[in-house]
Design a protein around this motif. Sequence first.
Motif, PDB file in Angstrom:
ATOM      1  N   ASP A   1      28.677   0.319  51.503  1.00  0.00           N
ATOM      2  CA  ASP A   1      28.795   1.656  50.921  1.00  0.00           C
ATOM      3  C   ASP A   1      30.078   1.812  50.117  1.00  0.00           C
ATOM      4  O   ASP A   1      30.092   2.457  49.065  1.00  0.00           O
ATOM      5  N   GLY A   2      31.154   1.233  50.632  1.00  0.00           N
ATOM      6  CA  GLY A   2      32.413   1.292  49.902  1.00  0.00           C
ATOM      7  C   GLY A   2      32.324   0.589  48.560  1.00  0.00           C
ATOM      8  O   GLY A   2      32.994   0.979  47.600  1.00  0.00           O
ATOM      9  N   GLY A   3      31.488  -0.447  48.483  1.00  0.00           N
ATOM     10  CA  GLY A   3      31.291  -1.149  47.213  1.00  0.00           C
ATOM     11  C   GLY A   3      30.588  -0.267  46.203  1.00  0.00           C
ATOM     12  O   GLY A   3      30.922  -0.283  45.002  1.00  0.00           O
ATOM     13  N   HIS A   4      29.594   0.527  46.657  1.00  0.00           N
ATOM     14  CA  HIS A   4      28.914   1.462  45.746  1.00  0.00           C
ATOM     15  C   HIS A   4      29.904   2.475  45.183  1.00  0.00           C
ATOM     16  O   HIS A   4      29.871   2.806  43.991  1.00  0.00           O
ATOM     17  N   ILE A   5      30.780   2.972  46.054  1.00  0.00           N
ATOM     18  CA  ILE A   5      31.784   3.942  45.599  1.00  0.00           C
ATOM     19  C   ILE A   5      32.753   3.280  44.629  1.00  0.00           C
ATOM     20  O   ILE A   5      33.158   3.883  43.621  1.00  0.00           O
ATOM     21  N   ALA A   6      33.107   2.020  44.906  1.00  0.00           N
ATOM     22  CA  ALA A   6      34.020   1.301  44.010  1.00  0.00           C
ATOM     23  C   ALA A   6      33.395   1.125  42.625  1.00  0.00           C
ATOM     24  O   ALA A   6      34.050   1.349  41.593  1.00  0.00           O
ATOM     25  N   PHE A   7      32.102   0.732  42.575  1.00  0.00           N
ATOM     26  CA  PHE A   7      31.414   0.591  41.295  1.00  0.00           C
ATOM     27  C   PHE A   7      31.371   1.925  40.561  1.00  0.00           C
ATOM     28  O   PHE A   7      31.597   1.992  39.341  1.00  0.00           O
ATOM     29  N   ALA A   8      31.060   2.996  41.299  1.00  0.00           N
ATOM     30  CA  ALA A   8      30.979   4.319  40.676  1.00  0.00           C
ATOM     31  C   ALA A   8      32.338   4.754  40.143  1.00  0.00           C
ATOM     32  O   ALA A   8      32.435   5.374  39.062  1.00  0.00           O
ATOM     33  N   THR A   9      33.395   4.438  40.875  1.00  0.00           N
ATOM     34  CA  THR A   9      34.747   4.816  40.455  1.00  0.00           C
ATOM     35  C   THR A   9      35.159   4.059  39.201  1.00  0.00           C
ATOM     36  O   THR A   9      35.747   4.630  38.270  1.00  0.00           O
ATOM     37  N   ILE A  10      34.850   2.764  39.155  1.00  0.00           N
ATOM     38  CA  ILE A  10      35.171   1.967  37.961  1.00  0.00           C
ATOM     39  C   ILE A  10      34.433   2.515  36.741  1.00  0.00           C
ATOM     40  O   ILE A  10      35.002   2.645  35.656  1.00  0.00           O
ATOM     41  N   ALA A  11      33.151   2.831  36.945  1.00  0.00           N
ATOM     42  CA  ALA A  11      32.358   3.386  35.840  1.00  0.00           C
ATOM     43  C   ALA A  11      32.924   4.704  35.359  1.00  0.00           C
ATOM     44  O   ALA A  11      32.952   4.980  34.150  1.00  0.00           O
ATOM     45  N   LYS A  12      33.402   5.533  36.270  1.00  0.00           N
ATOM     46  CA  LYS A  12      33.961   6.827  35.881  1.00  0.00           C
ATOM     47  C   LYS A  12      35.274   6.657  35.123  1.00  0.00           C
ATOM     48  O   LYS A  12      35.539   7.345  34.134  1.00  0.00           O
ATOM     49  N   ILE A  13      36.096   5.706  35.595  1.00  0.00           N
ATOM     50  CA  ILE A  13      37.387   5.478  34.935  1.00  0.00           C
ATOM     51  C   ILE A  13      37.191   4.979  33.511  1.00  0.00           C
ATOM     52  O   ILE A  13      37.866   5.424  32.571  1.00  0.00           O
ATOM     53  N   GLN A  14      36.237   4.057  33.314  1.00  0.00           N
ATOM     54  CA  GLN A  14      36.025   3.529  31.964  1.00  0.00           C
ATOM     55  C   GLN A  14      35.035   4.375  31.151  1.00  0.00           C
ATOM     56  O   GLN A  14      34.747   4.065  30.002  1.00  0.00           O
TER      57      GLN A  14
END
Length: 495
Positions: free
Chosen positions: A416-429
């Motif tokens: 689950d933390g990986g999904h949040i990490a992917f979502a966070t990276i996408a939001k930042i870029q």
Amino acid sequence: MDFSLTQIFSNIWSIAMVVVFFGGSIFVHELGHFLAALWRGLKVDRFSIGFGPRLLGWTKNGIDYRISLFPLGGYVALPQLADMRGIEGEGSDIKQLPQITYTDKVIVASAGAVFNIIFAFIIATVLWQVKVPTAEQNTNSIIGHVSQTVETSDGIVAVSPAKKAGLQIGDRITKIDGYKIETFMDLQQYIAIGSKVADDGQRIAELEIDRNGENLNFTLNPIISKQTNRRLIGIQPSHTLIIHTVVPNSPASEVGLQTGDIITSVNGVKPYSVTHYRDLIKAASNNAVEIQIARSDESGSETSKTLNATPQTIKIDTDGNEIEAIGISIFTGKQSYIKVPPQELIVDTVIKTYSNLKALVSPKSDINLSDMSGPVGIARMIYQTSQIDFRLMLWVIVMINVGLAIFNMLPIPVLDGGHIAFATIAKIQNKPLPINFIASVQGSFMVILLGMICYITFFDASRWNKEAKDEQTYKERVNKQIEWVFEKPESLKSN
């Protein structure tokens, strides 16, 4: 092997507890994702307990509810959160589904961990009300015995770190490496997961001690135990010494010691453990010892008595081993009950789980992946504690759910933390990550995760086998024991 009805029903009960509570913990986690996804309006392809091929299930409102072949976890297929088709099988085409917000992704991804914490809190609240039985040794951090020597992992017998540093029987350990210590279990855990190392490469454990009201600091050099392959310092816990049985015609019987008597001193010294008591008896060298006891009557009133008994050297087994004894066996501590507020139990479990993970990734600690417990180890822990006491099993379930929540929130793909990490990276870029990239990373890490589970399971099975061998060795040792025979003192022998 015991095939009695009692044993059969006991095994059925324990297996049922594994299914209900281990499977239930996974179900609660996935239920969190599922309900959060419905709340936020996400597309749900399937709700699966386990991975792999579908064994059975049903479809309702376009959702495939299933039980899958490999019971190593479970998942809710949420294509808008992460494209897991390479792992979970075919599902909705993500390109044809509407985009969801970053908030949706974080809420749904973290809901599983939140539900595990809620579940743990509910169980912890129940335990707070009913209290949890535990051995007295697990309610304090007072040293009951300091070993003279210890055997290291390479077979060398060395002076114990505790003896070398000057720790004493009766010392109360209050902190280890900055961690607050409440019980002997805390003490053992924080010694085992310690990661401090001196400049010369020696392992270090920094202890704070309360000795008769005086605060003292000690620096020890733990060794790796041959038996456990973990750090240890060579101490045992303290406990109350309660007489269990008195051997007929023994010195203890002749002077009037009774079952239930509490031994408060031997030759003026308070015994802190069975081992300490035996050392005091041995030091008497078969001379009379003054034993002070506390005895309760039927009304509950307690009286103190001082009795004198002379130890004798007796054979205890068919191998000819001898000990100095007066003819009593002792309970290794009385039954205690602990009542911990749910929030304290949850916080304490979080701290210990974090400490274990920190030790796991530290290159200076002696903890590695093989020391962790996988599905087999966890299931066995539930099985064993359910046979001892239902409340102990619930305590384990609290730890499992807190650990499951923390583990799943690690920023690792697939979790689950990986999904949040992917979502966070996408939001930042400010643009979504390529679907094929996410799918490849998820698939790769799933292989790694399954490999890790298999690796841990191998060591779980090895520990299980070792415990079985140790139990067999213990039974063989018990079978060698013989009845204690004492000689009557000359003054009591008939003419």
